[in-house]
Design a protein around this motif. Structure first.
Motif, PDB file in Angstrom:
ATOM      1  N   GLU A   1       0.830  -1.238   0.000  1.00 37.92           N
ATOM      2  CA  GLU A   1       0.000   0.000   0.000  1.00 37.92           C
ATOM      3  C   GLU A   1       0.844   1.259   0.000  1.00 37.92           C
ATOM      4  O   GLU A   1       0.318   2.354  -0.160  1.00 37.92           O
ATOM      5  N   ARG A   2       2.155   1.116   0.227  1.00 34.47           N
ATOM      6  CA  ARG A   2       3.003   2.306   0.191  1.00 34.47           C
ATOM      7  C   ARG A   2       3.922   2.321  -1.036  1.00 34.47           C
ATOM      8  O   ARG A   2       4.857   3.113  -1.089  1.00 34.47           O
ATOM      9  N   ILE A   3       3.667   1.442  -1.993  1.00 38.85           N
ATOM     10  CA  ILE A   3       4.544   1.396  -3.173  1.00 38.85           C
ATOM     11  C   ILE A   3       3.810   1.914  -4.411  1.00 38.85           C
ATOM     12  O   ILE A   3       2.768   1.382  -4.805  1.00 38.85           O
ATOM     13  N   VAL A   4       4.372   2.972  -4.992  1.00 45.31           N
ATOM     14  CA  VAL A   4       3.837   3.549  -6.230  1.00 45.31           C
ATOM     15  C   VAL A   4       4.671   3.000  -7.381  1.00 45.31           C
ATOM     16  O   VAL A   4       5.900   3.011  -7.309  1.00 45.31           O
ATOM     17  N   PHE A   5       4.011   2.519  -8.427  1.00 43.25           N
ATOM     18  CA  PHE A   5       4.737   1.939  -9.566  1.00 43.25           C
ATOM     19  C   PHE A   5       4.712   2.941 -10.723  1.00 43.25           C
ATOM     20  O   PHE A   5       3.679   3.170 -11.336  1.00 43.25           O
ATOM     21  N   SER A   6       5.871   3.548 -11.000  1.00 46.21           N
ATOM     22  CA  SER A   6       5.999   4.511 -12.093  1.00 46.21           C
ATOM     23  C   SER A   6       6.760   3.866 -13.250  1.00 46.21           C
ATOM     24  O   SER A   6       7.166   2.713 -13.157  1.00 46.21           O
ATOM     25  N   GLY A   7       7.001   4.641 -14.306  1.00 52.58           N
ATOM     26  CA  GLY A   7       7.837   4.149 -15.401  1.00 52.58           C
ATOM     27  C   GLY A   7       7.086   4.087 -16.711  1.00 52.58           C
ATOM     28  O   GLY A   7       5.905   3.754 -16.758  1.00 52.58           O
TER      29      GLY A   7
ATOM     30  N   GLN B   1      -0.555   2.426  -6.230  1.00 52.74           N
ATOM     31  CA  GLN B   1      -1.112   2.902  -7.496  1.00 52.74           C
ATOM     32  C   GLN B   1      -0.089   2.707  -8.599  1.00 52.74           C
ATOM     33  O   GLN B   1       1.114   2.683  -8.344  1.00 52.74           O
ATOM     34  N   PHE B   2      -0.575   2.594  -9.809  1.00 55.70           N
ATOM     35  CA  PHE B   2       0.284   2.634 -10.988  1.00 55.70           C
ATOM     36  C   PHE B   2       0.195   4.042 -11.558  1.00 55.70           C
ATOM     37  O   PHE B   2      -0.914   4.569 -11.725  1.00 55.70           O
TER      38      PHE B   2
ATOM     39  N   MET C   1      -6.676 -11.165 -13.467  1.00 57.25           N
ATOM     40  CA  MET C   1      -6.385 -11.557 -12.076  1.00 57.25           C
ATOM     41  C   MET C   1      -7.595 -11.323 -11.160  1.00 57.25           C
ATOM     42  O   MET C   1      -7.534 -11.632  -9.971  1.00 57.25           O
ATOM     43  N   GLY C   2      -8.640 -10.707 -11.707  1.00 60.77           N
ATOM     44  CA  GLY C   2      -9.821 -10.419 -10.889  1.00 60.77           C
ATOM     45  C   GLY C   2      -9.558  -9.352  -9.833  1.00 60.77           C
ATOM     46  O   GLY C   2     -10.114  -9.378  -8.737  1.00 60.77           O
ATOM     47  N   ILE C   3      -8.680  -8.411 -10.166  1.00 58.78           N
ATOM     48  CA  ILE C   3      -8.283  -7.362  -9.214  1.00 58.78           C
ATOM     49  C   ILE C   3      -8.548  -6.011  -9.885  1.00 58.78           C
ATOM     50  O   ILE C   3      -8.550  -5.912 -11.107  1.00 58.78           O
ATOM     51  N   GLU C   4      -8.733  -4.985  -9.054  1.00 57.31           N
ATOM     52  CA  GLU C   4      -8.841  -3.638  -9.610  1.00 57.31           C
ATOM     53  C   GLU C   4      -7.509  -2.907  -9.418  1.00 57.31           C
ATOM     54  O   GLU C   4      -6.956  -2.923  -8.321  1.00 57.31           O
ATOM     55  N   ALA C   5      -7.005  -2.298 -10.478  1.00 57.73           N
ATOM     56  CA  ALA C   5      -5.726  -1.585 -10.368  1.00 57.73           C
ATOM     57  C   ALA C   5      -5.984  -0.097 -10.123  1.00 57.73           C
ATOM     58  O   ALA C   5      -6.595   0.566 -10.967  1.00 57.73           O
ATOM     59  N   PRO C   6      -5.506   0.430  -8.985  1.00 59.90           N
ATOM     60  CA  PRO C   6      -5.636   1.865  -8.744  1.00 59.90           C
ATOM     61  C   PRO C   6      -4.646   2.619  -9.630  1.00 59.90           C
ATOM     62  O   PRO C   6      -3.472   2.241  -9.691  1.00 59.90           O
ATOM     63  N   ILE C   7      -5.101   3.647 -10.319  1.00 57.64           N
ATOM     64  CA  ILE C   7      -4.181   4.353 -11.225  1.00 57.64           C
ATOM     65  C   ILE C   7      -4.271   5.886 -11.095  1.00 57.64           C
ATOM     66  O   ILE C   7      -5.296   6.455 -10.750  1.00 57.64           O
TER      67      ILE C   7
ATOM     68  N   VAL D   1      -9.603   4.913 -11.122  1.00 56.15           N
ATOM     69  CA  VAL D   1      -8.862   6.185 -11.125  1.00 56.15           C
ATOM     70  C   VAL D   1      -8.787   6.725  -9.699  1.00 56.15           C
ATOM     71  O   VAL D   1      -9.802   6.844  -9.014  1.00 56.15           O
ATOM     72  N   VAL D   2      -7.548   7.053  -9.265  1.00 62.85           N
ATOM     73  CA  VAL D   2      -7.400   7.644  -7.922  1.00 62.85           C
ATOM     74  C   VAL D   2      -6.734   9.012  -7.953  1.00 62.85           C
ATOM     75  O   VAL D   2      -6.779   9.738  -6.966  1.00 62.85           O
ATOM     76  N   GLY D   3      -6.075   9.372  -9.049  1.00 64.28           N
ATOM     77  CA  GLY D   3      -5.394  10.661  -8.991  1.00 64.28           C
ATOM     78  C   GLY D   3      -4.698  11.062 -10.274  1.00 64.28           C
ATOM     79  O   GLY D   3      -4.942  10.495 -11.349  1.00 64.28           O
TER      80      GLY D   3
END
Ligand code: LLP
Length: 421
Positions: A97-103, A121-122, A140-146, A193-195
């Motif tokens: 929950e504290r890792i943001v994936f950039s790139g 979040q991605f 994967m049946g998951i929601e990706a926060p982006i 969408v989160v931000g």
């Protein structure tokens, strides 16, 4: 401010004389100060409070797991740009929950890895990436926060190679297309969408480009909310510059940066994320090296040292300046003369400093490169078959090797001779 000071004529890292570390681990080596790392992290958290915020250390600046653990234990989040960095952050005990994936080029494998292990979040940089993430998350049946990384077309006025927010740079989605792509994101399965995210460059020594970008971000937040999107987080990227010389440079302080963020974005009710790397780690680290020879050329003198461009690439790659100081404190009135400080690698580019005023150092003397804690060890290579150099972490009067020097055998044993030979 850092914790590398002369005491009793010898340069120390906190309370440890660097020559003691050199005697124990050999040279060259990187040395980091826990106290400086902690202090720099605290400067950002103080600058951003009382806004809700998360300081995500940019792992690319220094990815040693011990450094990540030190920061993670203080509550830092992490900004990662590869599966490898993600796994390092996890190995340091930082929760997803504290890792943001950039790139700019996340692969489907990397997306799956982070979704499986947990991710805050991605920061998505293109439409094709958004579609790929939607597919992976749905499978994967998951929601990706982006958040979408938007390119605000602001010139960060820094070195060309580390400027990322102009429209000709490869990063982000043009801000003019934000509405359209947020609308697309809102429709895609597996995407939440989160931000909004931006990162305009590194080693910025002026707040004006940040303010220009964040002003666009504030306007866009209002617009996207009016269009029905849920914008709860603003990721402002990293990039605040550091002084690389002790003389006249005075880049803005984290407190100035924080005050500007409060002013421009404070009334939006968003959680603020920042991704500093250099400011936290840069001046928390030294590279210590030993003089091998002093050589008199026709026109100038050379100090040939045992560190080289493969160990610290910044001077060769960006013509970057690093202060280089003797580990034994020069006495007032000691002779000073200009020298070229070079490494043993077979390229003229392996030059750390030209005509730098230095005391008359001789073989066996130790020197320390300042501001080497960020983009130092992480950018090193084994060019010229020089094994990666060790990293040492100091904490008050203790030190520990946090990455040992590999032996030659270890380096060579990684290669394989094909069966047909
Ligand atoms: N966030 C993103 C998305 C980034 O691309 C970067 C740096 C950062 C945060 C951290 O920026 P910082 O706070 O460290 O300036 N190798 C170069 C620096 C490359 C920076 C790349 N991106 C150097 O040695 O100067």
């Amino acid at each position: 401010m850092d914790h590398f000071l002369y005491k009793n004529g010898h340069l120390h890292a906190e309370d440890v004389p660097l020559r003691d570390i050199a005697a124990s681990v050999g040279t060259p080596f990187y040395c980091y100060s826990s106290a400086t790392l902690k202090r720099h992290f605290a400067l950002f958290t103080e600058a951003l409070s009382p806004l809700p915020h998360l300081v995500c250390f940019a792992v690319k600046a220094n990815s040693n797991v011990a450094v990540l653990k030190l920061l993670g234990d203080l509550g830092a989040g992490m900004d990662v740009v590869s599966g490898g960095e993600y796994l390092r952050a996890k190995a340091a005990g930082v929760p997803g929950e504290r890792i943001v994936f950039s790139g700019v080029g996340k692969t489907r494998e990397e997306m799956g890895l982070a979704l499986g292990g947990g991710v805050r979040q991605f920061n998505v940089e293109s439409e094709p990436e958004l579609e790929a993430l939607s597919e992976v998350a749905t499978t994967m049946g998951i929601e990706a926060p982006i958040a979408l990384r938007l390119n605000p077309d602001v010139d960060a006025k820094t070195h060309d190679k580390i400027s990322t927010g102009r429209k000709e740079d490869k990063f982000g989605i043009p801000i003019a297309r934000a509405s359209e792509i947020y609308a697309r994101a809102a429709q895609l399965p597996g995407i939440r969408v989160v931000g909004i995210d931006m990162h305009i460059g590194s080693q910025l020594t002026d707040l004006a480009p940040f303010e220009a970008a964040y002003t666009k971000m504030a306007d866009l937040t209002r617009q996207l909310r009016a269009e029905g999107h849920f914008i709860e987080r603003l990721d402002l990227g990293g990039g605040l510059g550091i002084p690389y010389t002790r003389s006249n440079e005075a880049p803005p302080l984290p407190s100035d940066y924080g005050a500007m963020i409060h002013r421009v974005l404070g009334d939006l009710g968003c959680e603020i994320e920042i991704e500093p790397g250099r400011l936290i780690a840069g001046n928390a680290g030294l590279l210590v090296s030993q003089v091998i020879y002093r050589k008199a050329g026709d026109e100038r003198e050379f100090l040939i040292i045992d560190a080289a461009m493969n160990d610290l690439m910044r001077p060769a790659m960006y013509a970057a300046h690093h202060d280089i100081v003797p580990v034994s404190e020069p006495a007032p009135g000691d002779d000073i003369a200009p020298v070229d400080i070079v490494g043993p690698v077979c390229e003229s580019g392996d030059t750390f400093a030209r005509q730098r005023d230095m005391p008359l150092l001789v073989a066996g003397d130790l020197v320390a490169f300042r501001s080497a804690g960020a983009y130092g060890a992480v950018m090193a290579s084994e060019y010229n078959s020089r094994p990666l150099i060790p990293e040492v972490l100091v904490n008050e009067d203790q030190f520990a090797v946090i990455r040992p020097r590999p032996g030659f055998d270890e380096m060579i044993a990684r290669d394989r001779i094909p069966d047909w030979m």
